[in-house]
Write a protein that holds these residues in place. Sequence first.
Motif, short mmCIF file in Angstrom:
data_model
loop_
_atom_site.label_atom_id
_atom_site.label_comp_id
_atom_site.label_asym_id
_atom_site.label_seq_id
_atom_site.Cartn_x
_atom_site.Cartn_y
_atom_site.Cartn_z
N GLU A 1 27.42 -2.62 -28.84
CA GLU A 1 26.83 -2.83 -30.15
C GLU A 1 27.42 -4.06 -30.84
O GLU A 1 26.75 -4.69 -31.67
CB GLU A 1 27.03 -1.59 -31.02
CG GLU A 1 26.17 -0.41 -30.58
CD GLU A 1 26.42 0.84 -31.40
OE1 GLU A 1 25.54 1.72 -31.41
OE2 GLU A 1 27.49 0.93 -32.04
N CYS B 1 16.40 0.97 -26.83
CA CYS B 1 17.82 0.66 -26.66
C CYS B 1 18.69 1.41 -27.67
O CYS B 1 19.71 2.01 -27.31
CB CYS B 1 18.05 -0.85 -26.79
SG CYS B 1 17.35 -1.82 -25.44
N LYS B 2 18.27 1.38 -28.93
CA LYS B 2 19.04 2.07 -29.97
C LYS B 2 19.06 3.58 -29.73
O LYS B 2 20.09 4.23 -29.91
CB LYS B 2 18.45 1.75 -31.34
CG LYS B 2 18.66 0.30 -31.76
CD LYS B 2 17.97 0.02 -33.09
CE LYS B 2 18.16 -1.44 -33.50
NZ LYS B 2 17.46 -1.76 -34.76
N LEU C 1 21.48 4.39 -26.72
CA LEU C 1 22.91 4.33 -27.05
C LEU C 1 23.31 5.45 -28.01
O LEU C 1 24.40 6.02 -27.89
CB LEU C 1 23.24 2.96 -27.66
CG LEU C 1 23.10 1.76 -26.72
CD1 LEU C 1 23.38 0.47 -27.48
CD2 LEU C 1 24.04 1.89 -25.52
N LEU D 1 26.14 -7.39 -28.25
CA LEU D 1 24.72 -7.57 -27.94
C LEU D 1 23.86 -7.52 -29.20
O LEU D 1 24.18 -6.82 -30.16
CB LEU D 1 24.24 -6.50 -26.97
CG LEU D 1 24.87 -6.47 -25.57
CD1 LEU D 1 24.30 -5.29 -24.78
CD2 LEU D 1 24.62 -7.77 -24.83
N ASP D 2 22.78 -8.26 -29.16
CA ASP D 2 21.76 -8.17 -30.21
C ASP D 2 20.71 -7.18 -29.70
O ASP D 2 19.90 -7.51 -28.84
CB ASP D 2 21.12 -9.54 -30.45
CG ASP D 2 20.09 -9.49 -31.57
OD1 ASP D 2 19.81 -8.39 -32.09
OD2 ASP D 2 19.54 -10.56 -31.92
N LEU D 3 20.75 -5.97 -30.22
CA LEU D 3 19.87 -4.91 -29.72
C LEU D 3 18.39 -5.18 -30.01
O LEU D 3 17.51 -4.54 -29.44
CB LEU D 3 20.27 -3.56 -30.33
CG LEU D 3 21.68 -3.07 -29.95
CD1 LEU D 3 21.94 -1.70 -30.56
CD2 LEU D 3 21.85 -3.01 -28.43
N LYS D 4 18.12 -6.15 -30.89
CA LYS D 4 16.73 -6.49 -31.18
C LYS D 4 16.09 -7.30 -30.05
O LYS D 4 14.87 -7.32 -29.91
CB LYS D 4 16.64 -7.28 -32.48
CG LYS D 4 17.01 -6.48 -33.72
CD LYS D 4 16.86 -7.32 -34.98
CE LYS D 4 17.22 -6.52 -36.22
NZ LYS D 4 17.09 -7.34 -37.47
N THR E 1 17.79 -7.44 -26.71
CA THR E 1 18.28 -6.97 -25.41
C THR E 1 17.28 -6.00 -24.78
O THR E 1 16.77 -5.11 -25.45
CB THR E 1 19.64 -6.27 -25.56
OG1 THR E 1 20.56 -7.17 -26.18
CG2 THR E 1 20.19 -5.86 -24.20
N ILE F 1 20.51 -2.84 -20.86
CA ILE F 1 21.44 -1.85 -21.42
C ILE F 1 21.85 -0.85 -20.33
O ILE F 1 23.04 -0.51 -20.18
CB ILE F 1 20.80 -1.11 -22.60
CG1 ILE F 1 20.63 -2.04 -23.80
CG2 ILE F 1 21.63 0.11 -22.99
CD1 ILE F 1 21.91 -2.41 -24.49
N SER G 1 13.58 -2.51 -28.43
CA SER G 1 14.74 -2.41 -29.32
C SER G 1 14.94 -0.96 -29.78
O SER G 1 16.07 -0.48 -29.89
CB SER G 1 14.55 -3.32 -30.54
OG SER G 1 13.38 -2.96 -31.27
#
Length: 217
Positions: free
Chosen positions: A198, A178-179, A182, A201-204, A206, A211, A175
Amino acid sequence: MRRVKFLLFFEFTSLSFKNNNWYQSQRFMGDLVVAGSQSKEWGSWIKSPILTATNYTVWAMRMKILFKVHEVWDIIEIEAVDQKKINMAMALLFQSIPEVLILQVGELDTAKKVWEAIKTRHLGAERVKEARLQTLMSEFDRLTMKDTETIDDFAGKLAEISSKSAALGEEIEESRLCKKFLKSLPRKKYIQIVATLEQVLDLKTTGFEDIIGRLKA
């Protein structure tokens, strides 16, 4: 000569343990090798952990309890003068460290000196590892994607830092990757697709590769 005498004493002690059923053959439990010793008061087998290149902190905690069970922790803590206790503490230490380390500390004449020598060696290594990890995390935080880079190029840089961090014992959660990914993209070029991802999707949950795939689609 002192080193030879102690090594002979240690071999004799080990043989005595075997002859009196006070010694248990070494065996593996996961990545932990243990040897057995028996406490008269406790009347049961007590496992002695073997020191490795990566388990010093936990090893030291377990050894402290082992010393207390055998009533020799004062030999380590304040270097009390009691030859019988010194011999017991040395025997416990020497059956809990690898042979290569025994050869390095065999000249030391007290258990406290052996304990401190082991501590100095491993805490020094821990400090080096921590410094490398801090440098790596600083690089991770500063990293941004250049306009001339491709998605794969930048993703590769993040993946490399993640692998190096894991090798040093610190996992970077997907997570967070991913953050970071992006957030570090050139805004002018990717602002719309990043905003969409954003939102949907649930970035926690995904995955990092997911991504990357969506950005390349």
